[in-house]
Design a protein around this motif. Sequence first.
Motif, PDB file in Angstrom:
ATOM      1  N   PRO A 396       0.767  -1.311  -0.195  1.00  0.00           N
ATOM      2  CA  PRO A 396      -0.078   0.009  -0.092  1.00  0.00           C
ATOM      3  C   PRO A 396       0.711   1.339   0.167  1.00  0.00           C
ATOM      4  O   PRO A 396       0.718   2.021  -0.807  1.00  0.00           O
ATOM      5  CB  PRO A 396      -0.955  -0.195   1.302  1.00  0.00           C
ATOM      6  CG  PRO A 396      -1.043  -1.636   1.586  1.00  0.00           C
ATOM      7  CD  PRO A 396       0.313  -1.920   1.048  1.00  0.00           C
ATOM      8  N   GLY A 397       1.806   1.155   0.775  1.00  0.00           N
ATOM      9  CA  GLY A 397       2.582   2.477   1.001  1.00  0.00           C
ATOM     10  C   GLY A 397       3.423   2.669  -0.611  1.00  0.00           C
ATOM     11  O   GLY A 397       3.468   3.851  -0.756  1.00  0.00           O
ATOM     12  N   LEU A 398       3.995   1.797  -0.970  1.00  0.00           N
ATOM     13  CA  LEU A 398       4.817   1.706  -2.332  1.00  0.00           C
ATOM     14  C   LEU A 398       3.868   2.227  -3.329  1.00  0.00           C
ATOM     15  O   LEU A 398       4.150   2.913  -4.041  1.00  0.00           O
ATOM     16  CB  LEU A 398       5.291   0.343  -2.443  1.00  0.00           C
ATOM     17  CG  LEU A 398       6.562  -0.239  -1.521  1.00  0.00           C
ATOM     18  CD1 LEU A 398       7.154  -1.203  -1.837  1.00  0.00           C
ATOM     19  CD2 LEU A 398       7.682   0.991  -1.855  1.00  0.00           C
ATOM     20  N   GLY A 399       2.630   1.730  -3.157  1.00  0.00           N
ATOM     21  CA  GLY A 399       1.687   1.968  -4.292  1.00  0.00           C
ATOM     22  C   GLY A 399       1.391   3.428  -4.347  1.00  0.00           C
ATOM     23  O   GLY A 399       1.358   4.255  -5.351  1.00  0.00           O
ATOM     24  N   MET A 400       1.113   3.946  -3.299  1.00  0.00           N
ATOM     25  CA  MET A 400       0.954   5.460  -3.166  1.00  0.00           C
ATOM     26  C   MET A 400       2.080   6.208  -3.148  1.00  0.00           C
ATOM     27  O   MET A 400       1.820   7.331  -3.785  1.00  0.00           O
ATOM     28  CB  MET A 400       0.199   5.529  -1.672  1.00  0.00           C
ATOM     29  CG  MET A 400      -1.080   5.133  -1.287  1.00  0.00           C
ATOM     30  SD  MET A 400      -2.352   5.431  -2.596  1.00  0.00           S
ATOM     31  CE  MET A 400      -2.444   7.418  -2.696  1.00  0.00           C
ATOM     32  N   LEU A 401       3.127   5.974  -2.905  1.00  0.00           N
ATOM     33  CA  LEU A 401       4.321   6.645  -3.261  1.00  0.00           C
ATOM     34  C   LEU A 401       4.658   6.671  -4.706  1.00  0.00           C
ATOM     35  O   LEU A 401       4.806   8.144  -5.194  1.00  0.00           O
ATOM     36  CB  LEU A 401       5.632   6.146  -2.689  1.00  0.00           C
ATOM     37  CG  LEU A 401       5.733   6.351  -1.122  1.00  0.00           C
ATOM     38  CD1 LEU A 401       7.035   5.211  -0.612  1.00  0.00           C
ATOM     39  CD2 LEU A 401       5.991   7.463  -0.630  1.00  0.00           C
ATOM     40  N   THR A 402       4.332   5.602  -5.455  1.00  0.00           N
ATOM     41  CA  THR A 402       4.338   5.732  -6.980  1.00  0.00           C
ATOM     42  C   THR A 402       3.252   6.402  -7.600  1.00  0.00           C
ATOM     43  O   THR A 402       3.301   7.338  -8.551  1.00  0.00           O
ATOM     44  CB  THR A 402       4.703   4.548  -7.494  1.00  0.00           C
ATOM     45  OG1 THR A 402       3.326   3.665  -7.036  1.00  0.00           O
ATOM     46  CG2 THR A 402       5.892   3.752  -7.260  1.00  0.00           C
ATOM     47  N   TYR A 403       2.170   6.576  -6.946  1.00  0.00           N
ATOM     48  CA  TYR A 403       1.027   7.433  -7.461  1.00  0.00           C
ATOM     49  C   TYR A 403       1.382   8.885  -7.315  1.00  0.00           C
ATOM     50  O   TYR A 403       0.907   9.565  -8.159  1.00  0.00           O
ATOM     51  CB  TYR A 403      -0.280   7.023  -6.513  1.00  0.00           C
ATOM     52  CG  TYR A 403      -1.495   7.506  -7.018  1.00  0.00           C
ATOM     53  CD1 TYR A 403      -2.300   6.652  -7.989  1.00  0.00           C
ATOM     54  CD2 TYR A 403      -1.839   8.749  -6.580  1.00  0.00           C
ATOM     55  CE1 TYR A 403      -3.348   7.397  -8.510  1.00  0.00           C
ATOM     56  CE2 TYR A 403      -2.923   9.510  -7.028  1.00  0.00           C
ATOM     57  CZ  TYR A 403      -3.912   8.831  -8.067  1.00  0.00           C
ATOM     58  OH  TYR A 403      -5.047   9.354  -8.391  1.00  0.00           O
ATOM     59  N   ALA A 404       2.179   9.230  -6.174  1.00  0.00           N
ATOM     60  CA  ALA A 404       2.299  10.895  -6.003  1.00  0.00           C
ATOM     61  C   ALA A 404       3.271  11.121  -7.226  1.00  0.00           C
ATOM     62  O   ALA A 404       3.095  12.207  -7.599  1.00  0.00           O
ATOM     63  CB  ALA A 404       2.977  10.783  -4.765  1.00  0.00           C
ATOM     64  N   VAL A 405       4.101  10.052  -7.708  1.00  0.00           N
ATOM     65  CA  VAL A 405       4.879  10.701  -9.046  1.00  0.00           C
ATOM     66  C   VAL A 405       4.080  10.596 -10.161  1.00  0.00           C
ATOM     67  O   VAL A 405       4.374  11.579 -10.964  1.00  0.00           O
ATOM     68  CB  VAL A 405       5.999   9.619  -9.027  1.00  0.00           C
ATOM     69  CG1 VAL A 405       6.976  10.053 -10.220  1.00  0.00           C
ATOM     70  CG2 VAL A 405       6.899   9.532  -7.705  1.00  0.00           C
ATOM     71  N   ASP A 406       3.069   9.618 -10.543  1.00  0.00           N
ATOM     72  CA  ASP A 406       2.438   9.382 -11.546  1.00  0.00           C
ATOM     73  C   ASP A 406       1.418   8.652 -11.284  1.00  0.00           C
ATOM     74  O   ASP A 406       1.628   7.545 -10.892  1.00  0.00           O
ATOM     75  CB  ASP A 406       3.139   9.005 -12.884  1.00  0.00           C
ATOM     76  CG  ASP A 406       2.294   9.283 -13.950  1.00  0.00           C
ATOM     77  OD1 ASP A 406       1.200   8.818 -14.202  1.00  0.00           O
ATOM     78  OD2 ASP A 406       2.898   9.802 -14.930  1.00  0.00           O
ATOM     79  N   PRO A 407       0.144   9.149 -11.695  1.00  0.00           N
ATOM     80  CA  PRO A 407      -1.033   8.173 -11.234  1.00  0.00           C
ATOM     81  C   PRO A 407      -1.243   6.847 -11.752  1.00  0.00           C
ATOM     82  O   PRO A 407      -1.769   6.079 -11.550  1.00  0.00           O
ATOM     83  CB  PRO A 407      -2.337   9.220 -11.500  1.00  0.00           C
ATOM     84  CG  PRO A 407      -1.949  10.451 -11.273  1.00  0.00           C
ATOM     85  CD  PRO A 407      -0.404  10.480 -11.719  1.00  0.00           C
ATOM     86  N   HIS A 408      -0.536   6.905 -13.084  1.00  0.00           N
ATOM     87  CA  HIS A 408      -0.475   5.762 -13.865  1.00  0.00           C
ATOM     88  C   HIS A 408       0.596   4.519 -13.390  1.00  0.00           C
ATOM     89  O   HIS A 408       0.444   3.398 -13.859  1.00  0.00           O
ATOM     90  CB  HIS A 408      -0.085   6.053 -15.281  1.00  0.00           C
ATOM     91  CG  HIS A 408      -1.123   6.836 -16.048  1.00  0.00           C
ATOM     92  ND1 HIS A 408      -0.815   8.213 -16.146  1.00  0.00           N
ATOM     93  CD2 HIS A 408      -2.154   6.572 -16.690  1.00  0.00           C
ATOM     94  CE1 HIS A 408      -1.915   8.781 -16.709  1.00  0.00           C
ATOM     95  NE2 HIS A 408      -2.850   7.843 -17.343  1.00  0.00           N
ATOM     96  N   LEU A 409       1.599   5.182 -12.639  1.00  0.00           N
ATOM     97  CA  LEU A 409       2.599   4.097 -12.412  1.00  0.00           C
ATOM     98  C   LEU A 409       2.214   2.810 -11.247  1.00  0.00           C
ATOM     99  O   LEU A 409       2.793   1.720 -11.929  1.00  0.00           O
ATOM    100  CB  LEU A 409       3.757   4.996 -11.483  1.00  0.00           C
ATOM    101  CG  LEU A 409       4.771   5.672 -12.377  1.00  0.00           C
ATOM    102  CD1 LEU A 409       5.759   6.293 -11.319  1.00  0.00           C
ATOM    103  CD2 LEU A 409       5.544   4.791 -13.079  1.00  0.00           C
ATOM    104  N   PRO A 410       1.355   2.994 -10.462  1.00  0.00           N
ATOM    105  CA  PRO A 410       0.964   1.870  -9.597  1.00  0.00           C
ATOM    106  C   PRO A 410       0.508   0.594 -10.683  1.00  0.00           C
ATOM    107  O   PRO A 410       0.839  -0.528 -10.548  1.00  0.00           O
ATOM    108  CB  PRO A 410       0.248   2.249  -8.775  1.00  0.00           C
ATOM    109  CG  PRO A 410       0.239   3.916  -8.453  1.00  0.00           C
ATOM    110  CD  PRO A 410       0.979   4.271  -9.797  1.00  0.00           C
ATOM    111  N   PHE A 411      -0.431   1.045 -11.356  1.00  0.00           N
ATOM    112  CA  PHE A 411      -1.077   0.250 -12.403  1.00  0.00           C
ATOM    113  C   PHE A 411       0.080  -0.387 -13.419  1.00  0.00           C
ATOM    114  O   PHE A 411      -0.025  -1.410 -13.700  1.00  0.00           O
ATOM    115  CB  PHE A 411      -2.284   0.897 -13.182  1.00  0.00           C
ATOM    116  CG  PHE A 411      -3.322   1.330 -12.153  1.00  0.00           C
ATOM    117  CD1 PHE A 411      -4.222   0.601 -11.647  1.00  0.00           C
ATOM    118  CD2 PHE A 411      -2.986   2.792 -11.631  1.00  0.00           C
ATOM    119  CE1 PHE A 411      -5.226   0.929 -10.847  1.00  0.00           C
ATOM    120  CE2 PHE A 411      -4.213   3.097 -10.928  1.00  0.00           C
ATOM    121  CZ  PHE A 411      -5.203   2.397 -10.400  1.00  0.00           C
ATOM    122  N   ALA A 412       0.793   0.566 -13.898  1.00  0.00           N
ATOM    123  CA  ALA A 412       1.759  -0.144 -15.025  1.00  0.00           C
ATOM    124  C   ALA A 412       2.824  -0.819 -14.293  1.00  0.00           C
ATOM    125  O   ALA A 412       3.062  -1.953 -15.014  1.00  0.00           O
ATOM    126  CB  ALA A 412       2.433   1.391 -15.635  1.00  0.00           C
TER     127      ALA A 412
END
Length: 430
Positions: A396-412
């Motif tokens: 969860p934390g890693l997902g939100m950290l990457t989301y803060a960079v770009d909303p597409h990143l966690p899914f990609a």
Amino acid sequence: MRAIPLRRRVGGSALKTPHFLLLFAAMLVAAAGNTALQSVMPAIGREIGIADVWTAMAYTSSAVLWVLLAPFWARQSDVHGRKRLILMGVAGFIVSMILCGIALVFGLKGILSGATTFILFALARTIYGSLGCATPSATQAYLASRTRRTARVSALSALTSSFGLGTILGPAIAPLFVLPGVGLPGPLFAFAVIGIIVFTAILLWLPNDRDGRRGGRGAAMSYPSQASSVTGASVVAATSADRTRLKWSDPRIRPWILAGVVAGHGQAATLTCLGFFIIDRLGLAPSGSETSIAIVMMAGASATLAAQWGLIPRLALSPRALILWGSLIAALGLIGTMLAADLYGIVIGFSVASIGFGLTRPGFTAGASLAVSLHEQGGVAGVITSANGISFVAAPGLGMLTYAVDPHLPFAISALLLVALIPWGRRRLD
């Protein structure tokens, strides 16, 4: 049509139907309340003005405690009594929901700062993570002690299905409790009231089990969430007569567990980001976004259950095939979710991804179970449950950290991990 008597036995066992329904309700309210909370937290975090990553971390702290303490409480039902542990778990859920709701109301009204609000919220959630995890194992142990061995598997499967049903009901009814006066935290108070009703009913009407205790034990279950739907591992552990412990590094199960952890991290990370993604992609105001979030979460939970209860029995795929095809389908669904431009597209994309995850989780569970002997089933089920829960520690934390960079990143990133799992699985999974 003749009415079915309420006092009939479950599966011909010593457990009466009303008592089974009390156990079912104890499990259901926890799963529904937890997923209802997950559906409103993105909107609450945005409304208060706290960083998205702290919103995610605040309510995943309970998941870490659940992973650590669930095995402990699973071993304590024979010591403290099963009914007592059921009541303790439900009470932990009630107290946690009330305190969380109060903290969030004060934060939304500006009485508390955003940081103080979420510190208090996270502390209140630790009550649920610490005590709430006792309920699943205690209810299983109670049921097992009153069910003949021949009927135990089907009875336990029916009981643990309450978690899957709760992942649908929670988001479905959460928007109905966003009421004037309390606003977005309303579902927390509503489920606390439901929990009080369940607690009272169990206290008054569930027979005490401390006198003349019989055989039967429960097992730790994964944290109640769409990313940890029931796979049967807890049923295997509860019905196994052996308590042999297996190590994660056991070469027979290591590839299966690794596949499950990778897929689990992808699912947990994207699920954590989902509510924020819906708000941002659809341009929604935080207040009012809970309905759209609930629709997507409910569709995903339904798709997962459809895969596990409908597709898997009919397709009769091997565990290896379930992981390979499930990874491909989940990756395609995550890409579709990432590229969706409206609510309809997000619902379709996330539902496809959920079907894929609904295949991978039973795939690694079955693969690990088949890799060991019959007398080791209890041990492998414990490893599977831990693997299911470990996804909530960092993802969860890693997902939100990457989301803060770009909303597409966690899914990609999650989609790439799943795609990479396919050639690896073809080589390593037997």
